[in-house]
Design a protein around this motif. Structure first.
Motif, PDB file in Angstrom:
ATOM      1  N   VAL A 159       0.840  -1.207   0.000  1.00  0.00           N
ATOM      2  CA  VAL A 159       0.000   0.000   0.000  1.00  0.00           C
ATOM      3  C   VAL A 159       0.870   1.250   0.000  1.00  0.00           C
ATOM      4  CG1 VAL A 159      -1.650   1.331   1.371  1.00  0.00           C
ATOM      5  CG2 VAL A 159      -2.008  -1.109   1.020  1.00  0.00           C
ATOM      6  N   VAL A 160       1.931   1.250   0.785  1.00  0.00           N
ATOM      7  CA  VAL A 160       2.848   2.392   0.801  1.00  0.00           C
ATOM      8  C   VAL A 160       3.473   2.579  -0.583  1.00  0.00           C
ATOM      9  CG1 VAL A 160       5.029   3.258   1.743  1.00  0.00           C
ATOM     10  CG2 VAL A 160       3.312   2.283   3.264  1.00  0.00           C
ATOM     11  N   PHE A 161       3.869   1.472  -1.213  1.00  0.00           N
ATOM     12  CA  PHE A 161       4.419   1.544  -2.564  1.00  0.00           C
ATOM     13  C   PHE A 161       3.418   2.162  -3.533  1.00  0.00           C
ATOM     14  CE2 PHE A 161       4.376  -0.593  -6.718  1.00  0.00           C
ATOM     15  CZ  PHE A 161       5.552  -0.093  -7.247  1.00  0.00           C
ATOM     16  N   LEU A 162       2.156   1.716  -3.482  1.00  0.00           N
ATOM     17  CA  LEU A 162       1.145   2.254  -4.390  1.00  0.00           C
ATOM     18  C   LEU A 162       0.903   3.736  -4.163  1.00  0.00           C
ATOM     19  CD1 LEU A 162      -1.536  -0.578  -4.592  1.00  0.00           C
ATOM     20  CD2 LEU A 162       0.125   0.110  -6.317  1.00  0.00           C
ATOM     21  N   VAL A 163       0.854   4.154  -2.904  1.00  0.00           N
ATOM     22  CA  VAL A 163       0.646   5.573  -2.598  1.00  0.00           C
ATOM     23  C   VAL A 163       1.800   6.410  -3.134  1.00  0.00           C
ATOM     24  CG1 VAL A 163       0.544   7.243  -0.697  1.00  0.00           C
ATOM     25  CG2 VAL A 163      -0.847   5.167  -0.612  1.00  0.00           C
ATOM     26  N   LEU A 164       3.020   5.957  -2.926  1.00  0.00           N
ATOM     27  CA  LEU A 164       4.180   6.697  -3.431  1.00  0.00           C
ATOM     28  C   LEU A 164       4.219   6.708  -4.957  1.00  0.00           C
ATOM     29  CD1 LEU A 164       6.955   5.569  -0.932  1.00  0.00           C
ATOM     30  CD2 LEU A 164       5.792   7.777  -1.037  1.00  0.00           C
ATOM     31  N   LEU A 165       3.808   5.618  -5.586  1.00  0.00           N
ATOM     32  CA  LEU A 165       3.771   5.556  -7.045  1.00  0.00           C
ATOM     33  C   LEU A 165       2.768   6.560  -7.607  1.00  0.00           C
ATOM     34  CD1 LEU A 165       4.710   4.022  -9.631  1.00  0.00           C
ATOM     35  CD2 LEU A 165       2.688   2.578  -9.301  1.00  0.00           C
ATOM     36  N   VAL A 166       1.578   6.587  -7.038  1.00  0.00           N
ATOM     37  CA  VAL A 166       0.551   7.528  -7.510  1.00  0.00           C
ATOM     38  C   VAL A 166       0.993   8.968  -7.250  1.00  0.00           C
ATOM     39  CG1 VAL A 166      -1.807   8.323  -7.109  1.00  0.00           C
ATOM     40  CG2 VAL A 166      -1.339   5.889  -7.323  1.00  0.00           C
ATOM     41  N   ALA A 167       1.573   9.233  -6.083  1.00  0.00           N
ATOM     42  CA  ALA A 167       2.057  10.578  -5.779  1.00  0.00           C
ATOM     43  C   ALA A 167       3.137  10.997  -6.770  1.00  0.00           C
ATOM     44  CB  ALA A 167       2.587  10.638  -4.353  1.00  0.00           C
ATOM     45  N   SER A 168       4.016  10.083  -7.112  1.00  0.00           N
ATOM     46  CA  SER A 168       5.064  10.376  -8.082  1.00  0.00           C
ATOM     47  C   SER A 168       4.477  10.706  -9.448  1.00  0.00           C
ATOM     48  CB  SER A 168       6.006   9.183  -8.194  1.00  0.00           C
ATOM     49  OG  SER A 168       6.940   9.375  -9.221  1.00  0.00           O
ATOM     50  N   PHE A 169       3.475   9.916  -9.883  1.00  0.00           N
ATOM     51  CA  PHE A 169       2.827  10.194 -11.165  1.00  0.00           C
ATOM     52  C   PHE A 169       2.158  11.560 -11.165  1.00  0.00           C
ATOM     53  CE2 PHE A 169       2.152   5.481 -12.500  1.00  0.00           C
ATOM     54  CZ  PHE A 169       3.465   5.440 -12.955  1.00  0.00           C
ATOM     55  N   VAL A 170       1.469  11.895 -10.092  1.00  0.00           N
ATOM     56  CA  VAL A 170       0.755  13.176 -10.020  1.00  0.00           C
ATOM     57  C   VAL A 170       1.744  14.333 -10.039  1.00  0.00           C
ATOM     58  CG1 VAL A 170      -0.659  14.629  -8.515  1.00  0.00           C
ATOM     59  CG2 VAL A 170      -1.285  12.241  -8.891  1.00  0.00           C
ATOM     60  N   ILE A 171       2.811  14.228  -9.274  1.00  0.00           N
ATOM     61  CA  ILE A 171       3.799  15.308  -9.224  1.00  0.00           C
ATOM     62  C   ILE A 171       4.461  15.497 -10.586  1.00  0.00           C
ATOM     63  CG2 ILE A 171       6.043  15.961  -8.256  1.00  0.00           C
ATOM     64  CD1 ILE A 171       5.074  14.722  -5.605  1.00  0.00           C
ATOM     65  N   ARG A 172       4.810  14.398 -11.242  1.00  0.00           N
ATOM     66  CA  ARG A 172       5.429  14.505 -12.568  1.00  0.00           C
ATOM     67  C   ARG A 172       4.450  15.082 -13.585  1.00  0.00           C
ATOM     68  NH1 ARG A 172      10.293  11.738 -13.582  1.00  0.00           N
ATOM     69  NH2 ARG A 172       9.690  11.557 -15.756  1.00  0.00           N
ATOM     70  N   ALA A 173       3.191  14.712 -13.497  1.00  0.00           N
ATOM     71  CA  ALA A 173       2.185  15.248 -14.428  1.00  0.00           C
ATOM     72  C   ALA A 173       1.981  16.737 -14.203  1.00  0.00           C
ATOM     73  CB  ALA A 173       0.861  14.495 -14.259  1.00  0.00           C
ATOM     74  N   LEU A 174       1.978  17.170 -12.956  1.00  0.00           N
ATOM     75  CA  LEU A 174       1.798  18.587 -12.661  1.00  0.00           C
ATOM     76  C   LEU A 174       2.988  19.434 -13.127  1.00  0.00           C
ATOM     77  CD1 LEU A 174       0.176  18.459  -9.112  1.00  0.00           C
ATOM     78  CD2 LEU A 174      -0.925  19.017 -11.293  1.00  0.00           C
ATOM     79  N   ARG A 175       4.168  18.839 -13.154  1.00  0.00           N
ATOM     80  CA  ARG A 175       5.362  19.529 -13.633  1.00  0.00           C
ATOM     81  C   ARG A 175       5.477  19.517 -15.147  1.00  0.00           C
ATOM     82  NH1 ARG A 175      10.150  17.659  -9.477  1.00  0.00           N
ATOM     83  NH2 ARG A 175       9.334  18.753  -7.669  1.00  0.00           N
ATOM     84  N   GLY A 176       4.604  18.748 -15.804  1.00  0.00           N
ATOM     85  CA  GLY A 176       4.627  18.694 -17.255  1.00  0.00           C
ATOM     86  C   GLY A 176       5.575  17.668 -17.820  1.00  0.00           C
ATOM     87  N   GLN A 177       6.070  16.786 -16.966  1.00  0.00           N
ATOM     88  CA  GLN A 177       6.994  15.747 -17.415  1.00  0.00           C
ATOM     89  C   GLN A 177       6.214  14.494 -17.787  1.00  0.00           C
ATOM     90  OE1 GLN A 177       9.440  15.311 -13.975  1.00  0.00           O
ATOM     91  NE2 GLN A 177      10.764  17.038 -14.498  1.00  0.00           N
ATOM     92  N   SER A 178       6.845  13.642 -18.540  1.00  0.00           N
ATOM     93  CA  SER A 178       6.218  12.377 -18.909  1.00  0.00           C
ATOM     94  C   SER A 178       6.128  11.472 -17.683  1.00  0.00           C
ATOM     95  CB  SER A 178       7.053  11.674 -19.974  1.00  0.00           C
ATOM     96  OG  SER A 178       6.541  10.389 -20.224  1.00  0.00           O
ATOM     97  N   VAL A 179       5.001  10.811 -17.520  1.00  0.00           N
ATOM     98  CA  VAL A 179       4.826   9.939 -16.355  1.00  0.00           C
ATOM     99  C   VAL A 179       5.211   8.498 -16.665  1.00  0.00           C
ATOM    100  CG1 VAL A 179       3.054  11.342 -15.276  1.00  0.00           C
ATOM    101  CG2 VAL A 179       2.400   9.590 -16.911  1.00  0.00           C
ATOM    102  N   VAL A 180       5.612   8.234 -17.888  1.00  0.00           N
ATOM    103  CA  VAL A 180       5.992   6.881 -18.262  1.00  0.00           C
ATOM    104  C   VAL A 180       7.498   6.765 -18.301  1.00  0.00           C
ATOM    105  CG1 VAL A 180       5.839   5.091 -20.005  1.00  0.00           C
ATOM    106  CG2 VAL A 180       3.906   6.573 -19.583  1.00  0.00           C
TER     107      VAL A 180
END
Length: 57
Positions: free
Chosen positions: A36-57
């Motif tokens: 669960v901690v891994f999933l939360v950090l993964l989603v947070a990482s995707f959101v932060i990268r998307a907000l910065r305009g970077q590719s999430v893949v």
């Protein structure tokens, strides 16, 4: 983080097969929490990268 979750899940399976029910339960609970901690950090990482305009893949 995911590696630790998988390690504890495998430990829980092995302990369960060998009859160590208490150890298997604890290892499974730890694996669930780590996953669960891994999933939360993964989603947070995707959101932060998307907000910065970077590719999430």
């Amino acid at each position: 983080m995911l590696g630790w979750a998988i390690t504890f899940a495998i430990l829980a399976i092995i302990a369960g097969v060998l009859g160590f029910v208490g150890l298997a339960g604890v290892a499974a609970a730890i694996a669930k929490v780590l996953f669960v901690v891994f999933l939360v950090l993964l989603v947070a990482s995707f959101v932060i990268r998307a907000l910065r305009g970077q590719s999430v893949v």
